[in-house]
Scaffold this active site. Structure first.
Site, PDB file in Angstrom:
ATOM      1  N   THR A 179       0.711  -1.159  -0.099  1.00 40.03           N
ATOM      2  CA  THR A 179       0.040  -0.151  -0.078  1.00 40.03           C
ATOM      3  C   THR A 179       0.912   1.240  -0.038  1.00 40.03           C
ATOM      4  OG1 THR A 179      -1.726  -1.382   1.142  1.00 40.03           O
ATOM      5  CG2 THR A 179      -1.594   1.124   1.360  1.00 40.03           C
ATOM      6  N   THR A 227      -3.979   1.928  -2.311  1.00 43.14           N
ATOM      7  CA  THR A 227      -3.650   0.529  -2.424  1.00 43.14           C
ATOM      8  C   THR A 227      -4.055  -0.460  -3.515  1.00 43.14           C
ATOM      9  OG1 THR A 227      -3.426  -1.569  -0.917  1.00 43.14           O
ATOM     10  CG2 THR A 227      -5.589  -0.613  -1.104  1.00 43.14           C
ATOM     11  N   GLY A 232       0.946  -1.554   5.076  1.00 39.42           N
ATOM     12  CA  GLY A 232       1.447  -2.435   5.715  1.00 39.42           C
ATOM     13  C   GLY A 232       0.337  -3.516   6.281  1.00 39.42           C
ATOM     14  N   GLY A 233      -1.004  -3.319   5.536  1.00 44.88           N
ATOM     15  CA  GLY A 233      -1.754  -4.222   5.889  1.00 44.88           C
ATOM     16  C   GLY A 233      -2.381  -4.156   7.228  1.00 44.88           C
TER      17      GLY A 233
END
Length: 515
Positions: free
Chosen positions: A332, A350, A413-414
């Site tokens: 992202t 993202t 970073g999710g």
């Protein structure tokens, strides 16, 4: 618990204050583009739009027109915040029966869902959801921008025409997905040598290579001249749909025509004298608010860990388990902007996985998202795969207003995003740290079963964490990012500053050039 990492190497980034605007992003060239827009009289929204499209060129595996996201906006004169959601949606023609479960315990990418046959929800055109990034930038431009749409896309177009340089870091990221990139010959032609090796110049700096982004350049030129609706109603959309359907996906022109980006009232809450504004709905914004509700004033690292663990558990119980793991890289882009008037924008965009669905729309030069992976493929779950539905996102763009000014922050970073945003925000509020101090303070992540702690944390803190959680101690490195990749800007007493993830070799904060 391993703690014997070398302490002889140190990496740092310097924060400089300025009266002008600042752009902090994951790629210095994108930050430079945004800062130049500010210098030419644009406001924070103008700079954000130019930065967003540039990031889609210089790190196209992270985000771009083929993806989606969200932004939070602070308008200084109005003293008001806005939340804009341009997340992805599943296509209306998606058939759940086309994603049969294999019986394997988990899929092969970011989420531990039950595995789907041929990873159809992860890789390839069958994983593509309706993209929202262009609609989001159009909505922000229509409401707030001061500069012409075409002018804001011009820098990204020029960089795409030239072709971004392929260096050691781009080669590293390409290598991480080379096997999957190779499955799409159109995508492989851009990023791989002979369909196998990542493109890169000589290790001594000789023989520089540039990525061929001419297809993206042509799309950006048309988008600039024909407007954003061409992406959803015109030739760009038609070409993209034909490419995706030709590779087995179900994205349609009806999906594109029906798509809208929407403004919402932000989720706002107070922390002492600080007023936070974050994304509502199916994002990580509610989890951030829940974290601060649970955190006692002035909490230390173990207290922050307890509050984050409880907030994650509450998220899972009430919003559906999104299940991202620690062993996959962030995929992202986040950037933050502040102008000289104090307007701020926090943007997270993202493709979901790195290189998205690993599918190129060859007629447009765009990498396509794999937003279908956000859904649980198992029926009967809160987030089960369905047609025409919004995707659950982990993004957390946030703006905080303080008596001294405020800050805009977010990360890539999710599932690790909200932990990074929460810790940095705590350091800047409860801890009273400067922006530079906050970014150089070692963090932890507790979004999974194991707490991943930075080896630079004090030993007594690590010892206390071990008493409550299974702990993995890791060093600060450029790859992977164990604790997400944040970028932030701050205003304090009329002066602005920015900072980015210390270990990111590309990320940087750039000040508006002097007139």
């Amino acid at each position: 618990m391993q703690t014997n990492f070398s302490a002889t190497q140190k990496t740092s980034k310097t924060v400089t204050e300025t009266e002008g605007g600042v752009v902090a992003s994951q790629h210095r060239r994108a930050s430079e583009v945004g800062a130049q827009v500010l210098a030419e009289g644009g406001d924070a929204i103008d700079a954000a739009i130019a930065t967003a499209f540039t990031l889609g060129v210089v790190e196209p595996w992270m985000s771009g027109p083929g993806g989606g996201g969200a932004m939070v906006i602070w308008r200084a004169k109005e003293q008001r915040a806005y939340a804009l959601n341009f997340g992805m949606r599943s296509p209306a023609a998606l058939d759940v029966a086309d994603y049969p479960l294999t019986g394997a315990a988990r899929a092969t990418d970011l989420f531990p869902w039950p595995a789907v046959k041929d990873d159809r929800n992860v890789v390839g055109a069958t994983a593509v959801a309706v993209p929202g990034m262009v609609a989001g930038m159009e909505a922000a431009h229509s409401r707030f921008a001061t500069k012409a749409w075409g002018d804001l896309l011009a820098p990204a177009t020029a960089i795409a025409e030239e072709g971004p340089l392929a260096d050691w870091y781009s080669a590293l990221l390409t290598t991480s997905s080379a096997r999957l990139i190779a499955k799409d010959p159109d995508l492989a032609a851009i990023f791989l040598e002979d369909g196998t090796w990542p493109r890169i110049g000589g290790w001594t700096g000789s023989g520089q290579q540039r990525l061929d982004m001419s297809g993206m350049a042509a799309t950006l030129r048309r988008l600039a001249s024909h407007g954003a609706r061409d992406f959803y109603e015109g030739e760009i959309g038609e070409a993209m749909v034909a490419d995706v359907q030709g590779k087995g996906g179900c994205l349609s022109m009806e999906d594109l025509r029906a798509y809208t980006a929407n403004f919402f009232e932000p989720l706002s809450f107070d922390r002492g004298t600080t007023r936070f504004h974050t994304m509502p709905g199916l994002t990580a914004g509610p989890t951030l608010a829940d974290y601060f509700t649970r955190l006692a004033s002035g909490g230390d690292v173990p207290a922050m860990a307890d509050a984050l663990r409880a907030a994650y558990d509450h998220r899972i119980a009430t919003m559906g388990h999104d299940g991202e793991t620690h062993d996959s890289p962030g995929c992202t882009s986040h950037f933050s902007v502040i102008d000289r008037e104090g307007n701020m924008v926090a943007v997270t965009q993202t493709l979901l996985s790195i290189f998205g669905s690993r599918t190129l729309s060859q007629s447009t030069g765009m990498l396509m998202n794999n937003g279908i992976m956000w859904f649980d493929p198992e029926p009967g779950k809160p987030n089960s795969l369905a047609s025409g539905q919004p995707c659950l996102m982990n993004i957390c763009p946030t703006i905080a207003i303080t008596p001294e000014g405020g800050f805009a922050v977010g990360a890539s970073g999710g599932r690790k995003i909200v932990g990074a945003v929460a810790q940095l925000s705590t350091h800047l509020t409860d801890g009273g740290l400067t922006l530079e101090q906050a970014f150089h303070t070692p963090r932890f992540d507790i979004s999974g079963e194991t707490l991943v702690a930075n080896s630079a944390l004090p030993q007594d803190v690590l010892d206390r964490l071990v008493q409550s959680y299974p702990v993995s101690v890791q060093p600060s490195v450029s790859y992977p990012f164990f604790w997400a990749c944040p970028s932030a800007v701050m205003r304090r007493d009329g002066r602005n500053m920015g900072c980015t993830e210390v270990m990111s070799p590309w990320a940087d904060a750039v000040s508006e050039p002097s007139a």
